[in-house]
Design a protein around this motif. Structure first.
Motif, PDB file in Angstrom:
ATOM      1  N   MET A  83       0.814  -1.205   0.000  1.00  0.00           N
ATOM      2  CA  MET A  83       0.000   0.000   0.000  1.00  0.00           C
ATOM      3  C   MET A  83       0.856   1.267   0.000  1.00  0.00           C
ATOM      4  O   MET A  83       0.484   2.271  -0.613  1.00  0.00           O
ATOM      5  CB  MET A  83      -0.952  -0.012   1.203  1.00  0.00           C
ATOM      6  CG  MET A  83      -1.997  -1.097   1.122  1.00  0.00           C
ATOM      7  SD  MET A  83      -2.949  -1.011  -0.440  1.00  0.00           S
ATOM      8  CE  MET A  83      -3.780  -2.601  -0.395  1.00  0.00           C
ATOM      9  N   ILE A  84       2.005   1.244   0.670  1.00  0.00           N
ATOM     10  CA  ILE A  84       2.904   2.397   0.633  1.00  0.00           C
ATOM     11  C   ILE A  84       3.364   2.650  -0.797  1.00  0.00           C
ATOM     12  O   ILE A  84       3.319   3.792  -1.298  1.00  0.00           O
ATOM     13  CB  ILE A  84       4.117   2.170   1.554  1.00  0.00           C
ATOM     14  CG1 ILE A  84       3.687   2.245   3.026  1.00  0.00           C
ATOM     15  CG2 ILE A  84       5.222   3.198   1.283  1.00  0.00           C
ATOM     16  CD1 ILE A  84       4.762   1.799   4.009  1.00  0.00           C
ATOM     17  N   LEU A  85       3.811   1.600  -1.462  1.00  0.00           N
ATOM     18  CA  LEU A  85       4.322   1.758  -2.826  1.00  0.00           C
ATOM     19  C   LEU A  85       3.218   2.163  -3.795  1.00  0.00           C
ATOM     20  O   LEU A  85       3.426   3.021  -4.667  1.00  0.00           O
ATOM     21  CB  LEU A  85       4.982   0.450  -3.285  1.00  0.00           C
ATOM     22  CG  LEU A  85       6.195  -0.009  -2.461  1.00  0.00           C
ATOM     23  CD1 LEU A  85       6.736  -1.331  -3.000  1.00  0.00           C
ATOM     24  CD2 LEU A  85       7.288   1.054  -2.450  1.00  0.00           C
ATOM     25  N   LEU A  86       2.032   1.576  -3.647  1.00  0.00           N
ATOM     26  CA  LEU A  86       0.912   1.932  -4.526  1.00  0.00           C
ATOM     27  C   LEU A  86       0.439   3.362  -4.263  1.00  0.00           C
ATOM     28  O   LEU A  86       0.110   4.096  -5.199  1.00  0.00           O
ATOM     29  CB  LEU A  86      -0.242   0.958  -4.320  1.00  0.00           C
ATOM     30  CG  LEU A  86      -0.044  -0.465  -4.834  1.00  0.00           C
ATOM     31  CD1 LEU A  86      -1.206  -1.350  -4.410  1.00  0.00           C
ATOM     32  CD2 LEU A  86       0.100  -0.491  -6.350  1.00  0.00           C
ATOM     33  N   ALA A  87       0.410   3.752  -2.981  1.00  0.00           N
ATOM     34  CA  ALA A  87      -0.059   5.097  -2.650  1.00  0.00           C
ATOM     35  C   ALA A  87       0.872   6.155  -3.219  1.00  0.00           C
ATOM     36  O   ALA A  87       0.426   7.144  -3.816  1.00  0.00           O
ATOM     37  CB  ALA A  87      -0.167   5.246  -1.129  1.00  0.00           C
ATOM     38  N   ASN A  88       2.172   5.974  -3.043  1.00  0.00           N
ATOM     39  CA  ASN A  88       3.121   6.961  -3.560  1.00  0.00           C
ATOM     40  C   ASN A  88       3.111   7.019  -5.089  1.00  0.00           C
ATOM     41  O   ASN A  88       3.359   8.068  -5.680  1.00  0.00           O
ATOM     42  CB  ASN A  88       4.533   6.644  -3.073  1.00  0.00           C
ATOM     43  CG  ASN A  88       4.740   7.002  -1.608  1.00  0.00           C
ATOM     44  OD1 ASN A  88       4.001   7.805  -1.047  1.00  0.00           O
ATOM     45  ND2 ASN A  88       5.738   6.401  -0.988  1.00  0.00           N
ATOM     46  N   LYS A  89       2.827   5.900  -5.716  1.00  0.00           N
ATOM     47  CA  LYS A  89       2.773   5.829  -7.183  1.00  0.00           C
ATOM     48  C   LYS A  89       1.445   6.362  -7.724  1.00  0.00           C
ATOM     49  O   LYS A  89       1.286   6.533  -8.920  1.00  0.00           O
ATOM     50  CB  LYS A  89       2.970   4.372  -7.616  1.00  0.00           C
ATOM     51  CG  LYS A  89       3.190   4.147  -9.105  1.00  0.00           C
ATOM     52  CD  LYS A  89       4.580   4.512  -9.539  1.00  0.00           C
ATOM     53  CE  LYS A  89       4.817   4.082 -10.982  1.00  0.00           C
ATOM     54  NZ  LYS A  89       6.159   4.466 -11.473  1.00  0.00           N
ATOM     55  N   ARG A  90       0.499   6.613  -6.815  1.00  0.00           N
ATOM     56  CA  ARG A  90      -0.847   7.082  -7.175  1.00  0.00           C
ATOM     57  C   ARG A  90      -1.563   6.059  -8.076  1.00  0.00           C
ATOM     58  O   ARG A  90      -2.331   6.419  -8.970  1.00  0.00           O
ATOM     59  CB  ARG A  90      -0.786   8.439  -7.875  1.00  0.00           C
ATOM     60  CG  ARG A  90      -0.300   9.590  -6.996  1.00  0.00           C
ATOM     61  CD  ARG A  90      -1.374   9.953  -5.986  1.00  0.00           C
ATOM     62  NE  ARG A  90      -1.000  11.116  -5.190  1.00  0.00           N
ATOM     63  CZ  ARG A  90      -0.812  11.103  -3.876  1.00  0.00           C
ATOM     64  NH1 ARG A  90      -0.908   9.963  -3.214  1.00  0.00           N
ATOM     65  NH2 ARG A  90      -0.513  12.193  -3.222  1.00  0.00           N
ATOM     66  N   VAL A  91      -1.308   4.778  -7.819  1.00  0.00           N
ATOM     67  CA  VAL A  91      -1.870   3.728  -8.673  1.00  0.00           C
ATOM     68  C   VAL A  91      -3.386   3.681  -8.581  1.00  0.00           C
ATOM     69  O   VAL A  91      -4.082   3.637  -9.602  1.00  0.00           O
ATOM     70  CB  VAL A  91      -1.251   2.360  -8.298  1.00  0.00           C
ATOM     71  CG1 VAL A  91      -2.011   1.220  -8.965  1.00  0.00           C
ATOM     72  CG2 VAL A  91       0.215   2.324  -8.688  1.00  0.00           C
ATOM     73  N   LEU A  92      -3.922   3.664  -7.367  1.00  0.00           N
ATOM     74  CA  LEU A  92      -5.369   3.521  -7.225  1.00  0.00           C
ATOM     75  C   LEU A  92      -6.110   4.730  -7.784  1.00  0.00           C
ATOM     76  O   LEU A  92      -7.132   4.603  -8.463  1.00  0.00           O
ATOM     77  CB  LEU A  92      -5.718   3.306  -5.755  1.00  0.00           C
ATOM     78  CG  LEU A  92      -5.093   2.047  -5.136  1.00  0.00           C
ATOM     79  CD1 LEU A  92      -5.388   1.988  -3.651  1.00  0.00           C
ATOM     80  CD2 LEU A  92      -5.592   0.797  -5.833  1.00  0.00           C
ATOM     81  N   GLU A  93      -5.571   5.903  -7.536  1.00  0.00           N
ATOM     82  CA  GLU A  93      -6.199   7.125  -8.053  1.00  0.00           C
ATOM     83  C   GLU A  93      -6.134   7.165  -9.572  1.00  0.00           C
ATOM     84  O   GLU A  93      -7.112   7.504 -10.251  1.00  0.00           O
ATOM     85  CB  GLU A  93      -5.508   8.343  -7.451  1.00  0.00           C
ATOM     86  CG  GLU A  93      -6.080   9.673  -7.890  1.00  0.00           C
ATOM     87  CD  GLU A  93      -5.324  10.840  -7.278  1.00  0.00           C
ATOM     88  OE1 GLU A  93      -5.656  11.989  -7.617  1.00  0.00           O
ATOM     89  OE2 GLU A  93      -4.403  10.606  -6.476  1.00  0.00           O
ATOM     90  N   THR A  94      -4.976   6.798 -10.117  1.00  0.00           N
ATOM     91  CA  THR A  94      -4.810   6.809 -11.565  1.00  0.00           C
ATOM     92  C   THR A  94      -5.736   5.794 -12.226  1.00  0.00           C
ATOM     93  O   THR A  94      -6.354   6.075 -13.271  1.00  0.00           O
ATOM     94  CB  THR A  94      -3.345   6.505 -11.931  1.00  0.00           C
ATOM     95  OG1 THR A  94      -2.507   7.501 -11.345  1.00  0.00           O
ATOM     96  CG2 THR A  94      -3.143   6.506 -13.439  1.00  0.00           C
ATOM     97  N   ALA A  95      -5.852   4.599 -11.636  1.00  0.00           N
ATOM     98  CA  ALA A  95      -6.736   3.578 -12.195  1.00  0.00           C
ATOM     99  C   ALA A  95      -8.184   4.048 -12.202  1.00  0.00           C
ATOM    100  O   ALA A  95      -8.923   3.819 -13.166  1.00  0.00           O
ATOM    101  CB  ALA A  95      -6.602   2.286 -11.387  1.00  0.00           C
TER     102      ALA A  95
END
Length: 342
Positions: free
Chosen positions: A127-139
């Motif tokens: 979740m740290i890596l996904l959050a910083n990458k903005r993965v969920l928001e971008t998806a």
């Protein structure tokens, strides 16, 4: 010439946990191993320690193997178990069933908290890596817009390179998260009043005061046990100090965070949150957190699930073997530390 095998006796043991827990955590192989190590009826599972049948089973029990749903081991239970000497818990916290009477008896207690910490730390790292990458928001945006977007323009601050992550409490899980973060190009800050500056640095983190943790971090991950002094610890003022666009991750206990304050921050769009725990544990159906686009809400799944439950059983079985061979537990629970454990 082969070395003699250590002397091994077979103490009388009893399972005490919810029936469902026993089915999920202790498969046929685990129960067979228990039966090899101890004198146990692997099909007898006590979820009520007050019945006459339970008292008959407890009368000569030396070892209890417990799990989720084990009733409290209070003075009355211990009176029915005069030979009881040790408790091996196939889950994390022992707060729900180990009572002061257990320590007065001098029981040896072990917990599988270290095994349960593994999936929680893995979830947190992801979740740290996904959050910083903005993965969920971008998806979410990509699903809605369905067109090519210049994501560097849309999220110029996205990515993990040289971002700052805060760990709130060097618990068993917090320490494992810090260790998992080592290979990544991240700055890791830690706040834990029970950890010295030298110990924090040895763990791989920079020790900082609590307000500084929130002020400097892109992501803060909460690993604080719920104690009277930690209820609402992550306050409105601390959340206000977290930089705009920052993410709060909570896999500890929902009540450690001022949930009303967090809800205001995420509904406004200023902060993001990854919440595996909330207060209450299941939110009311009308909670805005369910539909807030800045929130990833999961139903307490970070801990051991599915095949991960076998790790709990394996640790507990190793502790049973240690007990049988007269060795100290590898994962003891000490009464003097219980007040600071989850």
């Amino acid at each position: 010439m082969t070395e003699p095998r250590p002397h091994r006796r077979r103490p009388r043991a009893v399972l005490a946990m919810a029936q469902r827990t026993a089915r999920q955590v202790l498969d046929a192989d685990a129960r067979a191993r228990l039966a090899d190590l101890t004198d146990i009826d692997p099909h007898l599972v006590l979820d009520d320690l007050t019945t006459s049948a339970a008292h008959r089973a407890l009368a000569d029990a030396e070892l209890l193997v417990t799990g989720w749903g084990c009733p409290p081991l209070d003075a009355a239970v211990l009176h029915a178990a005069p030979r009881l000497r040790a408790v091996i818990h196939t889950a994390g916290t022992v707060r729900h069933h180990i009572t002061p009477a257990c320590w007065e008896r001098g029981l040896a207690v072990s917990s599988a908290a270290a095994a349960n910490a593994v999936p929680v730390a893995e979830y947190t790292l992801a979740m740290i890596l996904l959050a910083n990458k903005r993965v969920l928001e971008t998806a979410r945006v990509y699903r809605a817009e369905r067109r090519r977007v210049d994501w560097n323009e849309r999220h110029p601050d996205a990515g993990n390179y040289r971002r700052t992550v805060g760990i709130l409490s060097a618990s068993i899980i917090g320490r494992r998260v810090i260790d998992l973060l080592r290979p990544h190009d991240l700055t890791v800050l830690l706040h834990d009043p029970y950890v010295s500056d030298a110990e924090a640095r040895a763990l791989g983190a920079q020790p900082v005061p609590l307000p500084e943790l929130f002020a400097r971090c892109d992501t803060v991950s909460v690993h604080t046990p719920l104690l009277p002094e930690t209820r609402g610890l992550v306050s409105r003022d601390l959340l206000a100090g977290l930089r705009t666009g920052g993410t709060l991750i909570n896999t500890a206990r929902g009540a450690v965070v001022d949930q009303d304050a967090l809800t205001d921050e995420v509904v406004s769009g200023r902060l993001h949150a990854v919440l595996d725990v909330t207060e209450p544990d299941v939110l009311p159906a009308d909670s805005p957190l369910y539909d807030c686009p800045n929130v990833l809400l999961t139903p307490h799944i970070a801990g051991s699930k599915g095949g991960e439950l076998r790790r709990l059983a394996e640790l507990a079985l190793a502790e049973v073997e240690s007990y049988v061979l007269g060795r100290p537990f590898a994962h003891p629970v000490r009464p003097e530390r219980l007040a600071r454990l989850a």
